[in-house]
Design a protein around this motif. Structure first.
Motif, PDB file in Angstrom:
ATOM      1  N   ILE A 101     -31.522  12.837   7.252  1.00  0.00           N
ATOM      2  CA  ILE A 101     -32.513  11.843   6.842  1.00  0.00           C
ATOM      3  C   ILE A 101     -31.866  10.473   6.855  1.00  0.00           C
ATOM      4  O   ILE A 101     -30.637  10.355   6.874  1.00  0.00           O
ATOM      5  N   SER A 102     -32.695   9.440   6.833  1.00  0.00           N
ATOM      6  CA  SER A 102     -32.165   8.076   6.812  1.00  0.00           C
ATOM      7  C   SER A 102     -31.632   7.753   5.417  1.00  0.00           C
ATOM      8  O   SER A 102     -32.003   8.395   4.423  1.00  0.00           O
ATOM      9  N   GLU A 103     -30.788   6.741   5.366  1.00  0.00           N
ATOM     10  CA  GLU A 103     -30.221   6.333   4.080  1.00  0.00           C
ATOM     11  C   GLU A 103     -31.328   5.812   3.160  1.00  0.00           C
ATOM     12  O   GLU A 103     -31.305   6.048   1.953  1.00  0.00           O
ATOM     13  N   ARG A 104     -32.296   5.136   3.728  1.00  0.00           N
ATOM     14  CA  ARG A 104     -33.421   4.609   2.940  1.00  0.00           C
ATOM     15  C   ARG A 104     -34.206   5.760   2.294  1.00  0.00           C
ATOM     16  O   ARG A 104     -34.546   5.714   1.119  1.00  0.00           O
ATOM     17  N   THR A 105     -34.483   6.803   3.075  1.00  0.00           N
ATOM     18  CA  THR A 105     -35.206   7.965   2.552  1.00  0.00           C
ATOM     19  C   THR A 105     -34.408   8.633   1.431  1.00  0.00           C
ATOM     20  O   THR A 105     -34.970   9.022   0.408  1.00  0.00           O
ATOM     21  N   ALA A 106     -33.103   8.750   1.625  1.00  0.00           N
ATOM     22  CA  ALA A 106     -32.250   9.373   0.605  1.00  0.00           C
ATOM     23  C   ALA A 106     -32.262   8.563  -0.686  1.00  0.00           C
ATOM     24  O   ALA A 106     -32.394   9.127  -1.779  1.00  0.00           O
ATOM     25  N   HIS A 107     -32.152   7.245  -0.570  1.00  0.00           N
ATOM     26  CA  HIS A 107     -32.149   6.397  -1.767  1.00  0.00           C
ATOM     27  C   HIS A 107     -33.508   6.421  -2.478  1.00  0.00           C
ATOM     28  O   HIS A 107     -33.565   6.450  -3.710  1.00  0.00           O
ATOM     29  N   LYS A 108     -34.591   6.431  -1.708  1.00  0.00           N
ATOM     30  CA  LYS A 108     -35.923   6.500  -2.314  1.00  0.00           C
ATOM     31  C   LYS A 108     -36.118   7.843  -3.022  1.00  0.00           C
ATOM     32  O   LYS A 108     -36.672   7.894  -4.120  1.00  0.00           O
ATOM     33  N   SER A 109     -35.661   8.916  -2.405  1.00  0.00           N
ATOM     34  CA  SER A 109     -35.778  10.241  -3.024  1.00  0.00           C
ATOM     35  C   SER A 109     -34.951  10.318  -4.294  1.00  0.00           C
ATOM     36  O   SER A 109     -35.397  10.875  -5.301  1.00  0.00           O
ATOM     37  N   LYS A 110     -33.745   9.743  -4.255  1.00  0.00           N
ATOM     38  CA  LYS A 110     -32.884   9.755  -5.436  1.00  0.00           C
ATOM     39  C   LYS A 110     -33.512   8.954  -6.569  1.00  0.00           C
ATOM     40  O   LYS A 110     -33.534   9.403  -7.722  1.00  0.00           O
ATOM     41  N   ALA A 111     -34.051   7.780  -6.265  1.00  0.00           N
ATOM     42  CA  ALA A 111     -34.675   6.940  -7.292  1.00  0.00           C
ATOM     43  C   ALA A 111     -35.875   7.646  -7.920  1.00  0.00           C
ATOM     44  O   ALA A 111     -36.039   7.648  -9.152  1.00  0.00           O
ATOM     45  N   ALA A 112     -36.712   8.260  -7.082  1.00  0.00           N
ATOM     46  CA  ALA A 112     -37.875   8.987  -7.600  1.00  0.00           C
ATOM     47  C   ALA A 112     -37.432  10.172  -8.458  1.00  0.00           C
ATOM     48  O   ALA A 112     -38.024  10.443  -9.508  1.00  0.00           O
ATOM     49  N   ALA A 113     -36.383  10.857  -8.020  1.00  0.00           N
ATOM     50  CA  ALA A 113     -35.878  12.012  -8.773  1.00  0.00           C
ATOM     51  C   ALA A 113     -35.344  11.588 -10.134  1.00  0.00           C
ATOM     52  O   ALA A 113     -35.626  12.235 -11.149  1.00  0.00           O
ATOM     53  N   TYR A 148     -25.162  14.876  -6.928  1.00  0.00           N
ATOM     54  CA  TYR A 148     -24.577  14.997  -8.266  1.00  0.00           C
ATOM     55  C   TYR A 148     -23.961  16.358  -8.564  1.00  0.00           C
ATOM     56  O   TYR A 148     -22.966  16.434  -9.277  1.00  0.00           O
ATOM     57  N   LEU A 149     -24.545  17.428  -8.055  1.00  0.00           N
ATOM     58  CA  LEU A 149     -24.005  18.753  -8.367  1.00  0.00           C
ATOM     59  C   LEU A 149     -22.957  19.210  -7.357  1.00  0.00           C
ATOM     60  O   LEU A 149     -22.108  20.036  -7.674  1.00  0.00           O
ATOM     61  N   GLU A 150     -23.028  18.672  -6.131  1.00  0.00           N
ATOM     62  CA  GLU A 150     -22.010  18.993  -5.133  1.00  0.00           C
ATOM     63  C   GLU A 150     -20.997  17.866  -4.969  1.00  0.00           C
ATOM     64  O   GLU A 150     -19.963  18.050  -4.334  1.00  0.00           O
ATOM     65  N   GLY A 151     -21.313  16.683  -5.481  1.00  0.00           N
ATOM     66  CA  GLY A 151     -20.373  15.568  -5.448  1.00  0.00           C
ATOM     67  C   GLY A 151     -20.263  14.855  -4.109  1.00  0.00           C
ATOM     68  O   GLY A 151     -19.249  14.222  -3.826  1.00  0.00           O
ATOM     69  N   MET A 152     -21.299  14.934  -3.282  1.00  0.00           N
ATOM     70  CA  MET A 152     -21.266  14.264  -1.984  1.00  0.00           C
ATOM     71  C   MET A 152     -21.582  12.773  -2.140  1.00  0.00           C
ATOM     72  O   MET A 152     -22.229  12.368  -3.098  1.00  0.00           O
ATOM     73  N   THR A 153     -21.145  11.987  -1.165  1.00  0.00           N
ATOM     74  CA  THR A 153     -21.546  10.585  -1.110  1.00  0.00           C
ATOM     75  C   THR A 153     -22.950  10.526  -0.514  1.00  0.00           C
ATOM     76  O   THR A 153     -23.419  11.498   0.081  1.00  0.00           O
ATOM     77  N   MET A 154     -23.600   9.378  -0.629  1.00  0.00           N
ATOM     78  CA  MET A 154     -24.946   9.247  -0.070  1.00  0.00           C
ATOM     79  C   MET A 154     -24.929   9.398   1.453  1.00  0.00           C
ATOM     80  O   MET A 154     -25.854   9.956   2.026  1.00  0.00           O
ATOM     81  N   ILE A 155     -23.878   8.921   2.093  1.00  0.00           N
ATOM     82  CA  ILE A 155     -23.780   9.075   3.552  1.00  0.00           C
ATOM     83  C   ILE A 155     -23.701  10.558   3.913  1.00  0.00           C
ATOM     84  O   ILE A 155     -24.372  11.018   4.845  1.00  0.00           O
ATOM     85  N   GLU A 156     -22.901  11.315   3.176  1.00  0.00           N
ATOM     86  CA  GLU A 156     -22.791  12.756   3.431  1.00  0.00           C
ATOM     87  C   GLU A 156     -24.116  13.467   3.170  1.00  0.00           C
ATOM     88  O   GLU A 156     -24.482  14.390   3.894  1.00  0.00           O
ATOM     89  N   VAL A 157     -24.847  13.018   2.130  1.00  0.00           N
ATOM     90  CA  VAL A 157     -26.158  13.596   1.830  1.00  0.00           C
ATOM     91  C   VAL A 157     -27.103  13.352   3.004  1.00  0.00           C
ATOM     92  O   VAL A 157     -27.812  14.261   3.450  1.00  0.00           O
ATOM     93  N   CYS A 158     -27.095  12.115   3.509  1.00  0.00           N
ATOM     94  CA  CYS A 158     -27.957  11.767   4.654  1.00  0.00           C
ATOM     95  C   CYS A 158     -27.639  12.627   5.863  1.00  0.00           C
ATOM     96  O   CYS A 158     -28.550  13.125   6.541  1.00  0.00           O
ATOM     97  N   GLU A 159     -26.371  12.813   6.133  1.00  0.00           N
ATOM     98  CA  GLU A 159     -25.968  13.629   7.279  1.00  0.00           C
ATOM     99  C   GLU A 159     -26.340  15.095   7.078  1.00  0.00           C
ATOM    100  O   GLU A 159     -26.820  15.756   8.001  1.00  0.00           O
ATOM    101  N   ALA A 160     -26.131  15.605   5.868  1.00  0.00           N
ATOM    102  CA  ALA A 160     -26.429  17.014   5.608  1.00  0.00           C
ATOM    103  C   ALA A 160     -27.919  17.306   5.720  1.00  0.00           C
ATOM    104  O   ALA A 160     -28.311  18.386   6.185  1.00  0.00           O
ATOM    105  N   LEU A 161     -28.748  16.360   5.304  1.00  0.00           N
ATOM    106  CA  LEU A 161     -30.194  16.575   5.323  1.00  0.00           C
ATOM    107  C   LEU A 161     -30.869  15.992   6.565  1.00  0.00           C
ATOM    108  O   LEU A 161     -32.080  16.157   6.733  1.00  0.00           O
TER     109      LEU A 161
END
Length: 143
Positions: free
Chosen positions: A108-120, A93-106
């Protein structure tokens, strides 16, 4: 627990507005009105002093303070998140990346990224006070 659409939308808008304010730096604000031509219209006796330059300066000062407070409020709320959740939200949200880019940058798997986003987003809804008491009790049981 799934967030209501309006709650999710409010949080996402607050995060995107924070991004906009951080990127814009200084907001241009409003410009004072300038009379384009002289007119012979008779003036009335209202005893009201018009000061468009002063009014504009006041609006711009108040607007800048409100923008700074919004950014500070969002960053304080982000402190309630785990480091992984904070990083996912920051990149998304603050850097404007897509979820795929977030997964690559960190890395992590897409599932982990989505779970982290939902919890956040759930935690941010609690911090911003956007949940009903019943929803807060349900969320507390999940966290």
């Amino acid at each position: 627990m799934k967030l209501r659409k309006e709650v999710r939308r409010t949080i996402v808008q607050a995060l995107k507005l924070c991004r906009l304010y951080e990127r814009a730096g200084v907001h241009p604000g409003h410009e004072p009105r300038i009379t384009p031509a002289y007119s012979l219209a008779p003036s009335g006796e209202t005893n009201v002093v018009q000061d468009s330059t002063g009014d504009t300066a006041q609006r711009n000062t108040d607007g800048e303070r409100e923008r700074r407070e919004h950014v500070e409020r969002v960053h304080r709320a982000l402190e309630a998140l785990t480091p992984m959740e904070r990083e996912v939200v920051r990149l998304k949200y603050l850097e404007g990346m897509t979820m795929i880019e977030v997964c690559e940058a960190l890395a992590i798997s897409e599932r982990t990224a989505h779970k982290s986003k939902a919890a956040a987003l759930l935690k941010l809804a609690i911090v911003f006070g956007l949940l009903t008491p019943e929803e807060e009790r349900q969320a507390a049981g999940m966290l």
